[in-house]
Design an enzyme around this catalytic site. Structure first.
Site, PDB file in Angstrom:
ATOM      1  N   ALA A 138       0.869  -1.185   0.000  1.00 43.88           N
ATOM      2  CA  ALA A 138       0.000   0.000   0.000  1.00 43.88           C
ATOM      3  C   ALA A 138       0.902   1.230   0.000  1.00 43.88           C
ATOM      4  CB  ALA A 138      -0.920   0.015   1.219  1.00 43.88           C
ATOM      5  N   LYS A 139       0.333   2.367  -0.279  1.00 42.07           N
ATOM      6  CA  LYS A 139       1.063   3.635  -0.193  1.00 42.07           C
ATOM      7  C   LYS A 139       0.038   4.749  -0.122  1.00 42.07           C
ATOM      8  CE  LYS A 139       5.513   4.777  -0.228  1.00 42.07           C
ATOM      9  NZ  LYS A 139       6.571   4.016   0.435  1.00 42.07           N
ATOM     10  N   GLY A 140       0.426   5.846   0.497  1.00 41.47           N
ATOM     11  CA  GLY A 140      -0.501   6.967   0.590  1.00 41.47           C
ATOM     12  C   GLY A 140       0.234   8.283   0.704  1.00 41.47           C
ATOM     13  N   ASP A 159       6.975   8.220   5.714  1.00 42.26           N
ATOM     14  CA  ASP A 159       7.626   8.306   4.410  1.00 42.26           C
ATOM     15  C   ASP A 159       8.142   9.739   4.285  1.00 42.26           C
ATOM     16  OD1 ASP A 159       8.024   8.322   1.411  1.00 42.26           O
ATOM     17  OD2 ASP A 159       7.099   6.357   1.580  1.00 42.26           O
TER      18      ASP A 159
END
Length: 339
Positions: A101-103, A142
């Site tokens: 996942a990433k956001g 991040d």
């Protein structure tokens, strides 16, 4: 070539190498869920400001999805999609029980005060709290975020679901963060470099200036314009997608060995996994144990990548991608993907 196109290209080459069924290949590329939310907050001066937040949940065949949340002006859907997909293959290469996942939120964190950043983080969490969770999707820091951001997410999430320290990783130590997490990505790069050099009968102590190049920040910094000028024998990708595919071809012809990002910078997500494990157990480890476990995972990962290189007669990038894609494909088939 942008990050999404490059990631899709590497995936398709790996799928061809593995002989995957075309329908399964297509299924593995499509994200499980893409989320876009508007986050409106009052600024310190009383005005309102709106920001767009994203969360791409790529694959959950190997259990909870995992990936960072970045605050950066250039956060946009294609980049988030590519990074989420990379996390799927990266967690599989590391052989930890996660999907990708990433956001992120499109903002410049340096333009916002601490209180504005807190309000923005809490509004974003309110919009996605039903879609993340200890066994669903576990965010981490991040670019432009850090332990304090994770603390705000944890607190806001806990208002809806009860205290859940394992819902995010990269937290402050006082809130269940793991010792050794801050240094994990860099330490993992060190262990990866040691493994590569040992495979070539060398050691870090014997290296000279410019023997090893480590791109460690932004993507796309090694491209067809500058690849021919690189003098290093080894490139260790500490950043995500620092090398364009065109540059890969040039470097390969020059005999430069490239250790790919989905293996070499997996130290951060590996120790995030160890933090998650500690939180679920309710038992925290000392830093030496964390370091020892990380070294074990990095050494085992390099060995697994090399085995795939031998099996498919390919370079390290394709060895790593085929390893990750194969593990996700197997999990997907075992769970019954056509049902």
């Amino acid at each position: 070539m942008n990050a999404l196109a490059a990631t899709n290209r590497n995936f398709k080459l790996a799928a061809r190498l593995l002989g995957l069924d075309s329908k399964l290949e297509q299924s593995l590329l499509i994200p499980f869920r893409e989320i876009k939310v508007e986050c409106t907050i009052p600024k310190d001066d009383g005005s309102l400001a709106s920001f767009v937040g994203f969360r791409v949940q790529h694959d959950n065949a190997r259990c909870p999805m995992k990936g960072g949340i970045r605050y950066h002006p250039e956060v946009e859907p294609d980049e988030v999609n590519a990074l989420a997909q990379l996390m799927t293959w990266k967690t599989a290469v590391a052989n930890i029980p996660y999907g990708g996942a990433k956001g992120g939120i499109g903002c410049n964190p340096s333009d916002l005060s601490i209180s504005e950043l807190e309000r923005l983080t809490r509004v974003f969490t309110q919009k996605i709290h039903d879609l993340i969770g200890v066994h669903t999707d576990v965010p981490a820091p991040d670019m432009g975020t850090g332990p304090q951001t994770m603390a705000w997410i944890l607190d806001e999430y806990s208002k809806f679901h009860g205290y859940s320290p394992a819902v995010v990783t990269g937290k402050p130590i006082d809130l269940g963060g793991s010792l050794g997490r801050d240094a994990a990505t860099g330490r993992g790069v060190l262990f990866a470099t040691e493994a590569l050099l040992k495979d070539h009968g060398q050691s870090i102590a014997g290296q000279k200036e410019c023997d090893i190049l480590i791109p460690a920040a932004l993507g796309g910094v090694i491209n067809k314009e500058n690849a021919r000028d690189i003098k290093a024998k080894f490139i260790i990708e500490a950043a995500n997608h620092p090398t364009d595919p065109e540059a890969d071809e040039i470097l390969g012809k020059k005999g430069v060995v490239v250790l790919p990002d989905i293996y070499s910078n997996s130290g951060g997500v590996t120790v995030s996994y160890l933090e998650w494990v500690q939180n679920i157990q309710g038992f925290m480890w000392d830093e030496e144990k964390v370091k020892a476990e990380l070294k074990t995972y990095m050494n085992r990962g390099f060995k697994d990548v090399k085995e795939m290189c031998k099996t498919h007669n390919c370079d390290l990038r394709m060895g790593a991608f085929s390893l990750g894609v194969n593990r996700v494909a197997r999990a997907t088939l075992l769970r019954g993907w056509e049902a």
